[in-house]
Scaffold this active site. Structure first.
Site, PDB file in Angstrom:
ATOM      1  N   TYR A  92     -63.095 -88.165 -54.348  1.00  0.00           N
ATOM      2  CA  TYR A  92     -62.458 -87.300 -55.336  1.00  0.00           C
ATOM      3  C   TYR A  92     -62.745 -85.842 -55.031  1.00  0.00           C
ATOM      4  O   TYR A  92     -63.570 -85.528 -54.177  1.00  0.00           O
ATOM      5  CB  TYR A  92     -62.898 -87.677 -56.761  1.00  0.00           C
ATOM      6  CG  TYR A  92     -64.283 -87.206 -57.148  1.00  0.00           C
ATOM      7  CD1 TYR A  92     -65.424 -87.734 -56.538  1.00  0.00           C
ATOM      8  CD2 TYR A  92     -64.453 -86.205 -58.103  1.00  0.00           C
ATOM      9  CE1 TYR A  92     -66.686 -87.298 -56.888  1.00  0.00           C
ATOM     10  CE2 TYR A  92     -65.722 -85.759 -58.462  1.00  0.00           C
ATOM     11  CZ  TYR A  92     -66.830 -86.315 -57.858  1.00  0.00           C
ATOM     12  OH  TYR A  92     -68.075 -85.871 -58.197  1.00  0.00           O
ATOM     13  N   LYS A 127     -67.776 -87.082 -50.745  1.00  0.00           N
ATOM     14  CA  LYS A 127     -67.623 -86.948 -52.201  1.00  0.00           C
ATOM     15  C   LYS A 127     -67.009 -88.223 -52.779  1.00  0.00           C
ATOM     16  O   LYS A 127     -65.811 -88.278 -53.079  1.00  0.00           O
ATOM     17  CB  LYS A 127     -66.788 -85.700 -52.532  1.00  0.00           C
ATOM     18  CG  LYS A 127     -66.925 -85.255 -53.991  1.00  0.00           C
ATOM     19  CD  LYS A 127     -66.388 -83.859 -54.158  1.00  0.00           C
ATOM     20  CE  LYS A 127     -66.263 -83.434 -55.619  1.00  0.00           C
ATOM     21  NZ  LYS A 127     -67.530 -83.328 -56.323  1.00  0.00           N
ATOM     22  N   GLU A 157     -80.362 -81.500 -54.187  1.00  0.00           N
ATOM     23  CA  GLU A 157     -79.340 -80.769 -54.950  1.00  0.00           C
ATOM     24  C   GLU A 157     -79.386 -81.207 -56.404  1.00  0.00           C
ATOM     25  O   GLU A 157     -80.216 -82.036 -56.787  1.00  0.00           O
ATOM     26  CB  GLU A 157     -77.942 -80.994 -54.349  1.00  0.00           C
ATOM     27  CG  GLU A 157     -77.521 -82.442 -54.300  1.00  0.00           C
ATOM     28  CD  GLU A 157     -76.166 -82.657 -53.621  1.00  0.00           C
ATOM     29  OE1 GLU A 157     -75.333 -81.748 -53.628  1.00  0.00           O
ATOM     30  OE2 GLU A 157     -75.954 -83.768 -53.095  1.00  0.00           O
ATOM     31  N   LEU A 185     -73.975 -82.669 -50.848  1.00  0.00           N
ATOM     32  CA  LEU A 185     -72.548 -82.390 -50.759  1.00  0.00           C
ATOM     33  C   LEU A 185     -72.370 -80.959 -50.251  1.00  0.00           C
ATOM     34  O   LEU A 185     -73.076 -80.044 -50.704  1.00  0.00           O
ATOM     35  CB  LEU A 185     -71.888 -82.542 -52.138  1.00  0.00           C
ATOM     36  CG  LEU A 185     -70.371 -82.441 -52.077  1.00  0.00           C
ATOM     37  CD1 LEU A 185     -69.772 -83.703 -51.463  1.00  0.00           C
ATOM     38  CD2 LEU A 185     -69.774 -82.209 -53.452  1.00  0.00           C
TER      39      LEU A 185
HETATM   40  N1  PDD Z   1     -69.453 -81.635 -58.560  1.00  0.00           N
HETATM   41  N2  PDD Z   1     -73.328 -81.524 -55.272  1.00  0.00           N
HETATM   42  C1  PDD Z   1     -72.830 -82.574 -55.948  1.00  0.00           C
HETATM   43  C2  PDD Z   1     -73.578 -83.859 -55.939  1.00  0.00           C
HETATM   44  C3  PDD Z   1     -71.604 -82.442 -56.639  1.00  0.00           C
HETATM   45  O1  PDD Z   1     -71.082 -83.493 -57.308  1.00  0.00           O
HETATM   46  C4  PDD Z   1     -70.934 -81.200 -56.643  1.00  0.00           C
HETATM   47  C5  PDD Z   1     -69.619 -81.003 -57.347  1.00  0.00           C
HETATM   48  C6  PDD Z   1     -71.519 -80.123 -55.935  1.00  0.00           C
HETATM   49  C7  PDD Z   1     -70.880 -78.753 -55.863  1.00  0.00           C
HETATM   50  O2  PDD Z   1     -69.722 -78.778 -55.041  1.00  0.00           O
HETATM   51  P1  PDD Z   1     -68.480 -77.822 -55.304  1.00  0.00           P
HETATM   52  O3  PDD Z   1     -69.001 -76.426 -55.284  1.00  0.00           O
HETATM   53  O4  PDD Z   1     -67.584 -78.091 -54.181  1.00  0.00           O
HETATM   54  O5  PDD Z   1     -67.918 -78.202 -56.648  1.00  0.00           O
HETATM   55  C8  PDD Z   1     -72.707 -80.328 -55.242  1.00  0.00           C
HETATM   56  C9  PDD Z   1     -68.192 -81.536 -59.238  1.00  0.00           C
HETATM   57  C10 PDD Z   1     -67.937 -80.208 -59.817  1.00  0.00           C
HETATM   58  C11 PDD Z   1     -68.065 -82.656 -60.239  1.00  0.00           C
HETATM   59  O6  PDD Z   1     -68.278 -83.774 -59.845  1.00  0.00           O
HETATM   60  O7  PDD Z   1     -67.745 -82.416 -61.376  1.00  0.00           O
END
Ligand code: PDD
Length: 282
Positions: A32, A148, A180, A205
């Site tokens: 996703y 992801k 993270e 990620l």
């Molecule tokens: N989450 N690390 C993890 C485990 C994440 O699920 C996410 C993003 C990030 C940050 O990635 P980005 O800057 O590309 O959003 C880091 C999204 C926002 C979510 O699942 O809602």
């Protein structure tokens, strides 16, 4: 009622139907993306499209929409839902074969493609004024956190435990090193004014927001793991994500970060990122 996109059609949310044999449902065999929307425009669209293509490639799902298709789908969803600010979720599963089987379905099985909007206040999120409290928990996820996938059970369990323990969210650690946040990349700024952030490898990620934020950072940057105790003693800390942008962290494991208020460099960085996002959204 929302209009969603499902497998080539825009339909009311109550009319979207997916097979009970869908591999997203039975195996979490799905990836996703989350793209934020500001002023009805898409933030960091190219980065999210590229990362989705990488995630799909890593697990071998074929037949998903391409960049132009996603752009058209997103713009249509924004228009039909009159979305000014919030997120769009893109979900792609390995499809719905007619039976449950660990073996992948035939190559001509179409992926299930879903996209939906969520209206949210992002730029003026009140949490950014207060900053969030996090607690650290072991990183018990599988070894490919760089893909992801929709295997979000552990992230969800952690977040709920953090809330039950009086915090807002969790940071994960492996052998004492922070990887993270539950759904955000984690960063600290030391008292010497150095921003430390985990390097890009399979343990985290590869955040699209992280990639856009780092060039806006005034401090020196070190991409290396940092420990739980380094984090607890940091001058500032923050997380980055598509839905939270740059979000100050003001407490780690009950330890105040700085004076317990969002740090000044973090506040500045949040402003700089939101300005950048507004300028570059498409
Ligand atoms: N989450 N690390 C993890 C485990 C994440 O699920 C996410 C993003 C990030 C940050 O990635 P980005 O800057 O590309 O959003 C880091 C999204 C926002 C979510 O699942 O809602």
């Amino acid at each position: 009622m929302r209009t969603i996109y499902l497998n080539g059609h825009f339909v009311p949310e109550t009319e979207g139907k997916v097979s009970v044999f869908d591999r997203g449902f039975l195996f979490a065999d799905a990836v996703y993306e989350v793209v934020s929307v500001l002023y009805g425009k898409l933030v960091d669209f190219d980065g999210h499209v590229q990362r989705l293509a990488r995630s799909l490639g890593e697990i071998g799902i074929i037949g998903a929409p391409d960049a132009d298709d996603w752009l058209a789908i997103c713009r249509e969803l924004v228009a039909r839902n009159n979305l000014k600010e919030g997120m769009i979720y893109w979900q792609v599963t390995r499809g719905s074969p007619e039976d449950r089987d660990f073996v992948f379905p035939p190559a001509d099985t179409l992926p299930t493609v879903l996209a939906f909007t969520q209206s949210r206040t992002l730029a003026d999120n009140p949490l950014a004024q207060r900053g969030i409290r996090v607690i650290t928990m072991p990183d018990l996820r599988w070894g490919r956190a760089d893909i992801k996938t929709t295997q979000l059970l552990y992230a969800s369990l952690m977040k709920n435990e953090a809330i039950a323990r009086g915090a807002d969210d969790a940071w994960m650690e492996r052998n004492g090193w922070i990887t993270e946040g539950s759904a955000q990349n984690a960063h600290i700024i030391t008292h010497a004014g150095v921003l430390i952030t985990h390097p890009l490898n399979r343990e985290i990620l590869h955040g699209i927001t992280r990639a856009s934020v780092l060039p806006l950072v005034a401090q020196r940057i070190e991409e290396r793991p940092f420990s739980v105790s380094e984090a607890e003693q940091a001058a500032e800390a923050f997380v980055s994500s598509a839905s939270g942008f740059v979000m100050p962290v003001v407490q780690i494991n009950g330890q105040k970060i700085g004076n317990g208020q969002p740090g000044s460099a973090t506040v500045q960085l949040r402003r700089a990122y939101i300005d950048w996002a507004r300028r570059t959204a498409i």
